[in-house]
Design a protein around this motif. Structure first.
Motif, PDB file in Angstrom:
ATOM      1  N   LEU A   1     -15.907  17.237   5.381  1.00  0.00           N
ATOM      2  CA  LEU A   1     -16.457  17.646   6.669  1.00  0.00           C
ATOM      3  C   LEU A   1     -17.964  17.418   6.716  1.00  0.00           C
ATOM      4  O   LEU A   1     -18.635  17.372   5.685  1.00  0.00           O
ATOM      5  N   ARG A   2     -18.439  17.309   7.932  1.00  0.00           N
ATOM      6  CA  ARG A   2     -19.862  17.125   8.173  1.00  0.00           C
ATOM      7  C   ARG A   2     -20.304  18.129   9.234  1.00  0.00           C
ATOM      8  O   ARG A   2     -19.731  18.181  10.322  1.00  0.00           O
ATOM      9  N   ARG A   3     -21.322  18.925   8.901  1.00  0.00           N
ATOM     10  CA  ARG A   3     -21.914  19.889   9.845  1.00  0.00           C
ATOM     11  C   ARG A   3     -23.266  19.345  10.255  1.00  0.00           C
ATOM     12  O   ARG A   3     -24.189  19.301   9.451  1.00  0.00           O
ATOM     13  N   GLY A   4     -23.369  18.890  11.485  1.00  0.00           N
ATOM     14  CA  GLY A   4     -24.611  18.261  11.924  1.00  0.00           C
ATOM     15  C   GLY A   4     -24.847  16.996  11.121  1.00  0.00           C
ATOM     16  O   GLY A   4     -24.016  16.099  11.094  1.00  0.00           O
ATOM     17  N   GLU A   5     -25.955  16.934  10.403  1.00  0.00           N
ATOM     18  CA  GLU A   5     -26.272  15.763   9.571  1.00  0.00           C
ATOM     19  C   GLU A   5     -25.940  15.994   8.103  1.00  0.00           C
ATOM     20  O   GLU A   5     -26.174  15.120   7.276  1.00  0.00           O
ATOM     21  N   GLN A   6     -25.399  17.151   7.770  1.00  0.00           N
ATOM     22  CA  GLN A   6     -25.174  17.501   6.373  1.00  0.00           C
ATOM     23  C   GLN A   6     -23.688  17.472   6.026  1.00  0.00           C
ATOM     24  O   GLN A   6     -22.854  18.046   6.735  1.00  0.00           O
ATOM     25  N   LEU A   7     -23.361  16.805   4.904  1.00  0.00           N
ATOM     26  CA  LEU A   7     -21.980  16.793   4.419  1.00  0.00           C
ATOM     27  C   LEU A   7     -21.703  18.103   3.690  1.00  0.00           C
ATOM     28  O   LEU A   7     -22.535  18.597   2.928  1.00  0.00           O
ATOM     29  N   VAL A   8     -20.522  18.670   3.926  1.00  0.00           N
ATOM     30  CA  VAL A   8     -20.101  19.891   3.250  1.00  0.00           C
ATOM     31  C   VAL A   8     -19.586  19.485   1.877  1.00  0.00           C
ATOM     32  O   VAL A   8     -18.733  18.597   1.776  1.00  0.00           O
ATOM     33  N   PRO A   9     -20.078  20.087   0.791  1.00  0.00           N
ATOM     34  CA  PRO A   9     -19.680  19.631  -0.551  1.00  0.00           C
ATOM     35  C   PRO A   9     -18.213  19.877  -0.901  1.00  0.00           C
ATOM     36  O   PRO A   9     -17.627  19.121  -1.658  1.00  0.00           O
ATOM     37  N   LYS A  10     -17.595  20.888  -0.335  1.00  0.00           N
ATOM     38  CA  LYS A  10     -16.203  21.228  -0.645  1.00  0.00           C
ATOM     39  C   LYS A  10     -15.251  20.402   0.216  1.00  0.00           C
ATOM     40  O   LYS A  10     -15.534  20.129   1.374  1.00  0.00           O
ATOM     41  N   LEU A  11     -14.118  20.008  -0.353  1.00  0.00           N
ATOM     42  CA  LEU A  11     -13.057  19.344   0.409  1.00  0.00           C
ATOM     43  C   LEU A  11     -12.080  20.407   0.915  1.00  0.00           C
ATOM     44  O   LEU A  11     -11.838  21.408   0.243  1.00  0.00           O
ATOM     45  N   PHE A  12     -11.497  20.162   2.084  1.00  0.00           N
ATOM     46  CA  PHE A  12     -10.586  21.118   2.709  1.00  0.00           C
ATOM     47  C   PHE A  12      -9.215  20.488   2.897  1.00  0.00           C
ATOM     48  O   PHE A  12      -9.113  19.311   3.239  1.00  0.00           O
ATOM     49  N   SER A  13      -8.170  21.288   2.736  1.00  0.00           N
ATOM     50  CA  SER A  13      -6.814  20.820   3.039  1.00  0.00           C
ATOM     51  C   SER A  13      -6.522  21.073   4.511  1.00  0.00           C
ATOM     52  O   SER A  13      -7.225  21.838   5.174  1.00  0.00           O
TER      53      SER A  13
ATOM     54  N   TRP B   1       0.849  -1.177   0.000  1.00  0.00           N
ATOM     55  CA  TRP B   1       0.000   0.000   0.000  1.00  0.00           C
ATOM     56  C   TRP B   1       0.879   1.219   0.000  1.00  0.00           C
ATOM     57  O   TRP B   1       2.101   1.126   0.142  1.00  0.00           O
ATOM     58  N   LEU B   2       0.286   2.376  -0.165  1.00  0.00           N
ATOM     59  CA  LEU B   2       1.034   3.624  -0.193  1.00  0.00           C
ATOM     60  C   LEU B   2       0.977   4.247   1.197  1.00  0.00           C
ATOM     61  O   LEU B   2      -0.076   4.706   1.627  1.00  0.00           O
ATOM     62  N   PRO B   3       2.111   4.226   1.949  1.00  0.00           N
ATOM     63  CA  PRO B   3       2.094   4.857   3.274  1.00  0.00           C
ATOM     64  C   PRO B   3       2.009   6.373   3.134  1.00  0.00           C
ATOM     65  O   PRO B   3       2.597   6.954   2.230  1.00  0.00           O
ATOM     66  N   ILE B   4       1.256   6.988   4.043  1.00  0.00           N
ATOM     67  CA  ILE B   4       1.040   8.428   3.994  1.00  0.00           C
ATOM     68  C   ILE B   4       1.297   9.014   5.371  1.00  0.00           C
ATOM     69  O   ILE B   4       0.840   8.476   6.374  1.00  0.00           O
ATOM     70  N   ARG B   5       2.026  10.109   5.398  1.00  0.00           N
ATOM     71  CA  ARG B   5       2.242  10.837   6.647  1.00  0.00           C
ATOM     72  C   ARG B   5       1.083  11.809   6.806  1.00  0.00           C
ATOM     73  O   ARG B   5       0.811  12.613   5.920  1.00  0.00           O
ATOM     74  N   ILE B   6       0.377  11.723   7.920  1.00  0.00           N
ATOM     75  CA  ILE B   6      -0.793  12.576   8.092  1.00  0.00           C
ATOM     76  C   ILE B   6      -0.475  13.736   9.013  1.00  0.00           C
ATOM     77  O   ILE B   6       0.518  13.715   9.749  1.00  0.00           O
ATOM     78  N   GLU B   7      -1.353  14.748   8.951  1.00  0.00           N
ATOM     79  CA  GLU B   7      -1.296  15.820   9.922  1.00  0.00           C
ATOM     80  C   GLU B   7      -1.934  15.297  11.198  1.00  0.00           C
ATOM     81  O   GLU B   7      -2.231  14.129  11.309  1.00  0.00           O
ATOM     82  N   ALA B   8      -2.208  16.147  12.138  1.00  0.00           N
ATOM     83  CA  ALA B   8      -2.789  15.713  13.411  1.00  0.00           C
ATOM     84  C   ALA B   8      -4.283  15.438  13.305  1.00  0.00           C
ATOM     85  O   ALA B   8      -4.900  14.989  14.249  1.00  0.00           O
TER      86      ALA B   8
END
Length: 164
Positions: free
Chosen positions: A113-125, A67-74
């Motif tokens: 991200l998810r706000r309450g029961e709704q998924l946020v359409p945009k992805l965040f870095s 697999w491809l190992p990935i270093r993640i943020e916190a």
């Protein structure tokens, strides 16, 4: 052979060439939904035959595979984060991390991200988010305390009265 220090993170961007034999038979339906994909999986333990993986609430087991190992943020799935506003361009809000995806061409992880029961359409870095979840760990105890001695009536008895 030296085993990796766990937990670690990575993804299966391509299907391993030897079929489904590396998947635990009970976990085939879950694993085939998550692999191959850019989802960042957390490998939490190794039982001698199978690695145990977690993606949010989903858990499954796989034999050792490339697999491809990935270093993640916190930031991990389930963490509470706040988006960083930039002038009038981005709204600030608090949400929960719902998904993690590795974008190979950018070499970074994007978060759903998810706000309450709704998924946020945009992805965040990661640089657009601030972690709110406190991940402090408790160090092992170093102070030894004597165990209390009970007299059967719900009262503690000093050590001097035990010998009587």
């Amino acid at each position: 052979m030296q085993w990796p220090q766990l937990p670690d993170y990575g993804c299966f961007l391509r299907w391993p060439e030897n079929g489904q034999g590396f998947i635990h038979p009970d976990d085939t339906p879950i694993a085939t939904q998550l692999i191959p994909s850019p989802r960042v999986l957390k490998r939490v333990s190794f039982d001698g035959v199978y690695y145990h993986y977690v993606y949010g609430r989903l858990r499954f087991r796989l034999r050792p595979a490339m697999w491809l190992p990935i270093r993640i943020e916190a930031i991990e799935i389930g963490d509470q984060v706040e988006t960083k506003g930039v002038g009038l361009e981005r709204e600030r809000f608090v949400a929960t991390v719902w998904g993690m995806y590795y974008v190979q061409r950018k070499g970074c992880i994007l978060y759903r991200l998810r706000r309450g029961e709704q998924l946020v359409p945009k992805l965040f870095s990661g640089d657009q988010l601030r972690l709110l979840t406190n991940k402090t760990t408790v160090r092992p105890p170093t102070t030894r305390y004597r165990a209390p001695n009970w007299n059967g009536k719900g009262e503690t008895v000093p050590d001097t009265q035990l010998d009587e």
